[in-house]
Design a protein around this motif. Structure first.
Motif, PDB file in Angstrom:
ATOM      1  N   ARG A 276       0.826  -1.207   0.000  1.00 15.60           N
ATOM      2  CA  ARG A 276       0.000   0.000   0.000  1.00 15.60           C
ATOM      3  C   ARG A 276       0.862   1.259   0.000  1.00 15.60           C
ATOM      4  O   ARG A 276       0.527   2.249  -0.660  1.00 15.60           O
ATOM      5  CB  ARG A 276      -0.953  -0.014   1.190  1.00 15.60           C
ATOM      6  CG  ARG A 276      -2.104  -0.997   1.035  1.00 15.60           C
ATOM      7  CD  ARG A 276      -2.966  -1.067   2.283  1.00 15.60           C
ATOM      8  NE  ARG A 276      -4.020  -2.059   2.145  1.00 15.60           N
ATOM      9  CZ  ARG A 276      -5.226  -1.821   1.625  1.00 15.60           C
ATOM     10  NH1 ARG A 276      -5.534  -0.611   1.189  1.00 15.60           N
ATOM     11  NH2 ARG A 276      -6.124  -2.784   1.528  1.00 15.60           N
ATOM     12  N   LEU A 277       1.944   1.241   0.735  1.00 17.26           N
ATOM     13  CA  LEU A 277       2.844   2.400   0.751  1.00 17.26           C
ATOM     14  C   LEU A 277       3.423   2.641  -0.644  1.00 17.26           C
ATOM     15  O   LEU A 277       3.507   3.778  -1.114  1.00 17.26           O
ATOM     16  CB  LEU A 277       3.962   2.188   1.767  1.00 17.26           C
ATOM     17  CG  LEU A 277       3.582   2.322   3.237  1.00 17.26           C
ATOM     18  CD1 LEU A 277       4.737   1.856   4.134  1.00 17.26           C
ATOM     19  CD2 LEU A 277       3.230   3.776   3.575  1.00 17.26           C
ATOM     20  N   GLN A 278       3.845   1.560  -1.308  1.00 21.75           N
ATOM     21  CA  GLN A 278       4.423   1.684  -2.643  1.00 21.75           C
ATOM     22  C   GLN A 278       3.380   2.164  -3.648  1.00 21.75           C
ATOM     23  O   GLN A 278       3.636   3.062  -4.459  1.00 21.75           O
ATOM     24  CB  GLN A 278       4.990   0.334  -3.093  1.00 21.75           C
ATOM     25  CG  GLN A 278       5.557   0.313  -4.502  1.00 21.75           C
ATOM     26  CD  GLN A 278       6.770   1.212  -4.679  1.00 21.75           C
ATOM     27  OE1 GLN A 278       7.490   1.479  -3.712  1.00 21.75           O
ATOM     28  NE2 GLN A 278       7.007   1.682  -5.890  1.00 21.75           N
ATOM     29  N   ILE A 279       2.197   1.584  -3.592  1.00 16.76           N
ATOM     30  CA  ILE A 279       1.137   1.954  -4.534  1.00 16.76           C
ATOM     31  C   ILE A 279       0.690   3.393  -4.298  1.00 16.76           C
ATOM     32  O   ILE A 279       0.446   4.138  -5.256  1.00 16.76           O
ATOM     33  CB  ILE A 279      -0.047   0.971  -4.410  1.00 16.76           C
ATOM     34  CG1 ILE A 279       0.379  -0.409  -4.922  1.00 16.76           C
ATOM     35  CG2 ILE A 279      -1.262   1.480  -5.190  1.00 16.76           C
ATOM     36  CD1 ILE A 279      -0.592  -1.518  -4.577  1.00 16.76           C
ATOM     37  N   ALA A 280       0.595   3.804  -3.032  1.00 16.76           N
ATOM     38  CA  ALA A 280       0.219   5.187  -2.729  1.00 16.76           C
ATOM     39  C   ALA A 280       1.212   6.148  -3.362  1.00 16.76           C
ATOM     40  O   ALA A 280       0.830   7.177  -3.934  1.00 16.76           O
ATOM     41  CB  ALA A 280       0.149   5.396  -1.222  1.00 16.76           C
ATOM     42  N   HIS A 281       2.513   5.824  -3.262  1.00 14.81           N
ATOM     43  CA  HIS A 281       3.532   6.681  -3.868  1.00 14.81           C
ATOM     44  C   HIS A 281       3.359   6.730  -5.385  1.00 14.81           C
ATOM     45  O   HIS A 281       3.414   7.806  -5.994  1.00 14.81           O
ATOM     46  CB  HIS A 281       4.928   6.167  -3.531  1.00 14.81           C
ATOM     47  CG  HIS A 281       6.014   6.837  -4.325  1.00 14.81           C
ATOM     48  ND1 HIS A 281       6.426   8.128  -4.079  1.00 14.81           N
ATOM     49  CD2 HIS A 281       6.728   6.405  -5.402  1.00 14.81           C
ATOM     50  CE1 HIS A 281       7.362   8.465  -4.956  1.00 14.81           C
ATOM     51  NE2 HIS A 281       7.564   7.448  -5.767  1.00 14.81           N
ATOM     52  N   GLU A 282       3.155   5.569  -6.015  1.00 18.67           N
ATOM     53  CA  GLU A 282       3.039   5.528  -7.472  1.00 18.67           C
ATOM     54  C   GLU A 282       1.806   6.282  -7.964  1.00 18.67           C
ATOM     55  O   GLU A 282       1.805   6.840  -9.060  1.00 18.67           O
ATOM     56  CB  GLU A 282       3.007   4.073  -7.938  1.00 18.67           C
ATOM     57  CG  GLU A 282       4.341   3.354  -7.733  1.00 18.67           C
ATOM     58  CD  GLU A 282       4.308   1.898  -8.148  1.00 18.67           C
ATOM     59  OE1 GLU A 282       3.325   1.480  -8.811  1.00 18.67           O
ATOM     60  OE2 GLU A 282       5.263   1.170  -7.824  1.00 18.67           O
ATOM     61  N   LEU A 283       0.748   6.307  -7.135  1.00 23.33           N
ATOM     62  CA  LEU A 283      -0.473   7.023  -7.504  1.00 23.33           C
ATOM     63  C   LEU A 283      -0.407   8.515  -7.177  1.00 23.33           C
ATOM     64  O   LEU A 283      -1.281   9.272  -7.569  1.00 23.33           O
ATOM     65  CB  LEU A 283      -1.678   6.398  -6.794  1.00 23.33           C
ATOM     66  CG  LEU A 283      -2.045   4.972  -7.202  1.00 23.33           C
ATOM     67  CD1 LEU A 283      -3.193   4.461  -6.329  1.00 23.33           C
ATOM     68  CD2 LEU A 283      -2.416   4.887  -8.667  1.00 23.33           C
ATOM     69  N   GLY A 284       0.611   8.909  -6.417  1.00 20.46           N
ATOM     70  CA  GLY A 284       0.765  10.327  -6.088  1.00 20.46           C
ATOM     71  C   GLY A 284       0.064  10.746  -4.820  1.00 20.46           C
ATOM     72  O   GLY A 284      -0.352  11.902  -4.682  1.00 20.46           O
ATOM     73  N   HIS A 285      -0.049   9.825  -3.851  1.00 18.04           N
ATOM     74  CA  HIS A 285      -0.660  10.134  -2.562  1.00 18.04           C
ATOM     75  C   HIS A 285       0.375  10.017  -1.456  1.00 18.04           C
ATOM     76  O   HIS A 285       1.284   9.187  -1.511  1.00 18.04           O
ATOM     77  CB  HIS A 285      -1.829   9.184  -2.268  1.00 18.04           C
ATOM     78  CG  HIS A 285      -3.003   9.391  -3.169  1.00 18.04           C
ATOM     79  ND1 HIS A 285      -3.712  10.567  -3.209  1.00 18.04           N
ATOM     80  CD2 HIS A 285      -3.589   8.564  -4.080  1.00 18.04           C
ATOM     81  CE1 HIS A 285      -4.690  10.457  -4.094  1.00 18.04           C
ATOM     82  NE2 HIS A 285      -4.635   9.262  -4.641  1.00 18.04           N
ATOM     83  N   GLY A 286       0.198  10.826  -0.420  1.00 16.34           N
ATOM     84  CA  GLY A 286       1.138  10.817   0.685  1.00 16.34           C
ATOM     85  C   GLY A 286       0.786   9.843   1.793  1.00 16.34           C
ATOM     86  O   GLY A 286       1.615   9.550   2.649  1.00 16.34           O
ATOM     87  N   ARG A 287      -0.463   9.325   1.781  1.00 14.90           N
ATOM     88  CA  ARG A 287      -0.893   8.434   2.861  1.00 14.90           C
ATOM     89  C   ARG A 287      -1.402   7.120   2.282  1.00 14.90           C
ATOM     90  O   ARG A 287      -2.182   7.108   1.333  1.00 14.90           O
ATOM     91  CB  ARG A 287      -2.009   9.103   3.684  1.00 14.90           C
ATOM     92  CG  ARG A 287      -1.572  10.384   4.373  1.00 14.90           C
ATOM     93  CD  ARG A 287      -2.747  10.999   5.102  1.00 14.90           C
ATOM     94  NE  ARG A 287      -3.797  11.390   4.162  1.00 14.90           N
ATOM     95  CZ  ARG A 287      -5.101  11.241   4.378  1.00 14.90           C
ATOM     96  NH1 ARG A 287      -5.515  10.676   5.505  1.00 14.90           N
ATOM     97  NH2 ARG A 287      -5.986  11.635   3.486  1.00 14.90           N
TER      98      ARG A 287
END
Length: 299
Positions: A276-287
Motif C-alpha cells: 500500500r505504501l508503494q502503490i500510494a507513492h506511485e499514484l501520487g498520494h502521501g498516505r
C-alpha cells in the motif's frame, strides 16, 4: 448567467427564504458551473438542462475519485446549482442527484466493487473505439495509474525516453499539490507500459503534451475528456478513474502475490502495508490509507 444567479440568491435573502451566507455560497458555486456551461455553448440560464448539470457533476465525480476535492464539496456544488435553478424557475426545476445521477461517491471512501477496466480483453474493445489520442489517455491511466490531468499534460515523448533509459517516468504536470513523482516500469508489465508510451508519443505528434496543442486544460477537460469517458462507458468502463484503480489492483497482485481485498484477496499484514505504501507513492498520494478507495480495506 453568474450575475443572474447572484440576483436570484439576493432576492431570496430579501424574501427571507435563505440567509445571506448561504446565498453567497450558492452564487459562488454557480459561478464555476456558469463557466463550464459557457464553454459548452450555454450562456443563458433558460437553456440550462438537467443533462448539462449532470455532465458537470460527472466531471466533479472524477475530481473526487482522484482526491482533488472532497465528496462533500462536490455534492454541495451540485446542490448549489439545483438551488439556483429552483429559484430561477420558481420551483419548477427538477433537482439532479449528486450521487445517483452524477456518480459522486458517497462519504465512504472504501472501494467495495472491482474496478471496471481490470480485464484487459474487455477493455480492448473500448480502446479500439477511441481516437489515437483518446486511446493514449486511457492506456496511460491503465498502465501507469495516472490521473486524467496527468495523462493529458504528460510529454509522452520525453516519458518514453526516460522509461527506456532509466526504467521510470517522471510525472510533474497536473499532479496533486504540484508534487512530482517517479512511476517505475514494473517487471511483469514493462513491455506493455513501453508500448503504451510509444503509442502516446505518436499520438502527441508535434504538441508539447498528449493533450491537443490547440486546447488549454479547461477546454480539454470539459469536452475532449468527456468524449473519451462516454465512449469507454459504452464499452463497460464506468469511469476513467476505474483504470487507475485497475492499475492499483494489478500492482497489489504483483507486489504481494495476492489479489487485492476488493477482489477477494488479502496479503499478510506486513506485505499488505508495504504494498500500500508503494502503490500510494506511485499514484501520487502521501498516505497509504487512501489506497482503501482503490484496493478495498484491509481485513
Amino acid at each position: 448567467m453568474a450575475k443572474a444567479a447572484v440576483f436570484a440568491a439576493n432576492a431570496a435573502v430579501q424574501d427571507g427564504a435563505m440567509g445571506f451566507k448561504h446565498a453567497a455560497g450558492i452564487a459562488r458555486e454557480f459561478k464555476q458551473f456558469a463557466a463550464f456551461a459557457k464553454a459548452n455553448g450555454v450562456k443563458q440560464m433558460e437553456y440550462v438542462t438537467r443533462e448539462l448539470v449532470t455532465r458537470y457533476g460527472e466531471q466533479l465525480a472524477d475530481r473526487v475519485s482522484n482526491h482533488e476535492i472532497g465528496q462533500g464539496q462536490a455534492q454541495n456544488a451540485v446542490s448549489a446549482i439545483n438551488s439556483v435553478m429552483r429559484l430561477a424557475t420558481q420551483g419548477e426545476w427538477k433537482s439532479v442527484s449528486p450521487t445517483r445521477e452524477c456518480g459522486i461517491d458517497q462519504r465512504s471512501a472504501i472501494r467495495e466493487t472491482p474496478p471496471t477496466g481490470l480485464d484487459r480483453a474487455a477493455l480492448g474493445d473500448g480502446l479500439a473505439a477511441l481516437s489515437e489520442r483518446g486511446q493514449a489517455i486511457a492506456e496511460l491511466a491503465r498502465e501507469f495509474g495516472l490521473r486524467t490531468k496527468e495523462t493529458s499534460l504528460l510529454n509522452a515523448q520525453t516519458a518514453l525516453r526516460e522509461a527506456q533509459t532509466r526504467g521510470a517516468i517522471r510525472v510533474s504536470d497536473g499532479t496533486k499539490g504540484g508534487r512530482p513523482r517517479d512511476v517505475p516500469l514494473n517487471r511483469d508489465n514493462a513491455e506493455r507500459q513501453l508500448a503504451a508510451l510509444e503509442r502516446a508519443a505518436a499520438a502527441q505528434g508535434a504538441a508539447r503534451a498528449v493533450m491537443p496543442a490547440d486546447r488549454n486544460w479547461k477546454q480539454w477537460s470539459e469536452n475532449g475528456l468527456r468524449a473519451i469517458r462516454e465512449t469507454l462507458q459504452q464499452h463497460g468502463v464506468d469511469r476513467l478513474h476505474d483504470l487507475r484503480s485497475a492499475y492499483a489492483c494489478e500492482r497489489y497482485q504483483q507486489l504481494t502475490g495476492h489479489a487485492a481485498p476488493v477482489l477477494g484477496g488479502q496479503a499478510p499484514r506486513g506485505g499488505d502495508r508495504a504494498a500500500r505504501l508503494q502503490i500510494a507513492h506511485e499514484l501520487g498520494h502521501g498516505r497509504s490509507i487512501i489506497t482503501n478507495s482503490y484496493l478495498g480495506a484491509s481485513i
